[in-house]
Design a protein around this motif. Structure first.
Motif, mmCIF file in Angstrom:
data_model
loop_
_atom_site.group_PDB
_atom_site.id
_atom_site.type_symbol
_atom_site.label_atom_id
_atom_site.label_comp_id
_atom_site.label_asym_id
_atom_site.label_seq_id
_atom_site.Cartn_x
_atom_site.Cartn_y
_atom_site.Cartn_z
ATOM 1 N N ASN A 149 35.926 30.315 27.458
ATOM 2 C CA ASN A 149 36.839 31.531 27.068
ATOM 3 C C ASN A 149 37.974 31.632 27.856
ATOM 4 N N ASP A 150 39.295 31.046 27.292
ATOM 5 C CA ASP A 150 40.455 31.047 28.105
ATOM 6 C C ASP A 150 41.016 32.461 28.142
ATOM 7 N N LYS A 151 40.425 33.446 27.799
ATOM 8 C CA LYS A 151 40.952 35.056 27.772
ATOM 9 C C LYS A 151 40.492 35.363 29.052
ATOM 10 N N VAL A 152 39.246 34.891 29.532
ATOM 11 C CA VAL A 152 38.676 35.347 30.750
ATOM 12 C C VAL A 152 39.186 34.545 32.009
ATOM 13 N N GLY A 153 39.526 33.299 31.690
ATOM 14 C CA GLY A 153 39.920 32.641 32.864
ATOM 15 C C GLY A 153 40.031 31.187 32.199
ATOM 16 N N VAL A 154 41.191 30.260 32.626
ATOM 17 C CA VAL A 154 41.728 28.912 32.208
ATOM 18 C C VAL A 154 41.331 28.078 33.297
ATOM 19 N N TRP A 155 40.666 26.857 32.744
ATOM 20 C CA TRP A 155 40.366 25.784 33.748
ATOM 21 C C TRP A 155 41.267 24.562 33.072
ATOM 22 N N LYS A 156 42.280 24.136 34.072
ATOM 23 C CA LYS A 156 43.197 23.420 33.783
ATOM 24 C C LYS A 156 42.673 22.072 32.972
ATOM 25 N N ARG A 197 35.406 32.022 20.801
ATOM 26 C CA ARG A 197 35.315 31.854 22.257
ATOM 27 C C ARG A 197 34.044 32.379 22.703
ATOM 28 N N MET A 198 33.702 31.762 23.980
ATOM 29 C CA MET A 198 32.362 32.464 24.565
ATOM 30 C C MET A 198 32.671 33.724 24.865
ATOM 31 N N GLN A 199 31.486 34.745 24.362
ATOM 32 C CA GLN A 199 31.393 36.372 24.533
ATOM 33 C C GLN A 199 31.787 36.636 25.894
ATOM 34 N N PRO A 200 32.603 37.631 25.918
ATOM 35 C CA PRO A 200 33.467 37.988 27.447
ATOM 36 C C PRO A 200 32.332 38.418 28.104
ATOM 37 N N GLU A 201 31.524 39.002 27.805
ATOM 38 C CA GLU A 201 30.286 39.561 28.523
ATOM 39 C C GLU A 201 29.344 38.551 29.095
ATOM 40 N N TYR A 202 29.403 37.295 28.625
ATOM 41 C CA TYR A 202 28.375 36.233 28.969
ATOM 42 C C TYR A 202 29.362 35.441 30.188
ATOM 43 N N CYS A 203 30.623 35.525 30.228
ATOM 44 C CA CYS A 203 31.477 34.587 30.743
ATOM 45 C C CYS A 203 32.261 35.228 31.767
#
Length: 227
Positions: A149-156, A197-203
């Motif tokens: 989920n790139d809206k929660v965080g981005v891993w380069k 994307r992964m559900q934000p509450e799970y990520c």
């Protein structure tokens, strides 16, 4: 100097180089080595143990027994940052106890290291085949890679690799179906199909799970723990 002598000398040099290359020990990260030392200090695992084997997704699960109070003892053998090479290198710590069950997940870090889908797939298959060869009585569950989920965080190192995760999951499922291995889809239950994307509450950070995410995972494998 004769041509035959020169050819023999070159051949011996090539063989020597290849032999040396095969003997180069695996060098893990500082965290990998700390975890390996921790596992050694804990001693040999009991026979018929249940093992959660994988990377950070498994390690950050912490004490998996909290989800399965009625199950036999579950041992967490996840290592943050680990890939198929690292897991292959440490299988001897796991397989000597003849585990009753292994819940195995791997592949995200292989992709993050710049490996292709095919190379990542082959690395995972090598681990699977080693487990099946050395412990044919062990029930092996192959678990899918998780969504991002790139809206929660981005891993380069994983940016733009969502499609590769889907492709690798597809190849793993196809392999498991062909070889009569249980394949556990963790990807779909954690995914928001509208956003892909992964559900934000799970990520919690774009990649790793929250407590709610781990509860979903635990519910997926609950019946398998009881088999």
């Amino acid at each position: 100097m004769s041509k035959s002598f020169l050819l023999t000398t070159i051949l011996l040099c090539v063989v020597g180089i290849m032999t040396h290359a095969q003997q180069v020990p695996y060098r893990g990260s500082k965290h990998y080595n700390r975890r390996m030392k921790q596992f050694e200090q804990e001693g040999v695992l009991p026979d018929n143990a249940i093992i959660m084997l994988g990377d950070s997704h498994s390690e950050y699960g912490g004490d998996w027994n909290r989800h399965f109070p009625d199950a036999p003892m579950i041992f967490n053998r996840g290592i943050v940052g680990d890939d198929s090479r690292g897991i292959q290198n440490r299988l001897n710590q796991v397989l000597t106890c003849n585990p009753s069950k292994i819940f195995f997940e791997c592949g995200t870090n292989d992709l993050s290291h710049g490996w292709s889908v095919e190379r990542s797939f082959q690395g995972i298959i090598k681990v699977i085949e080693t487990i099946r060869s050395h412990c044919p009585q062990t029930k092996l569950y192959v678990q899918s890679l998780l969504p991002l989920n790139d809206k929660v965080g981005v891993w380069k190192l994983l940016k733009g690799k969502e499609d590769m995760i889907v492709q690798l999951n597809g190849k793993l499922k196809e392999y498991c179906d062909h070889h009569s291995l249980p394949f556990i889809d963790l990807y779909t239950p954690l995914l928001n199909v509208k956003t892909n994307r992964m559900q934000p509450e799970y990520c919690r950070d774009g990649l790793h799970l929250t407590d709610k995410g781990y509860a979903i995972w635990a519910n997926i494998i609950r019946r398998l723990m009881d088999e």
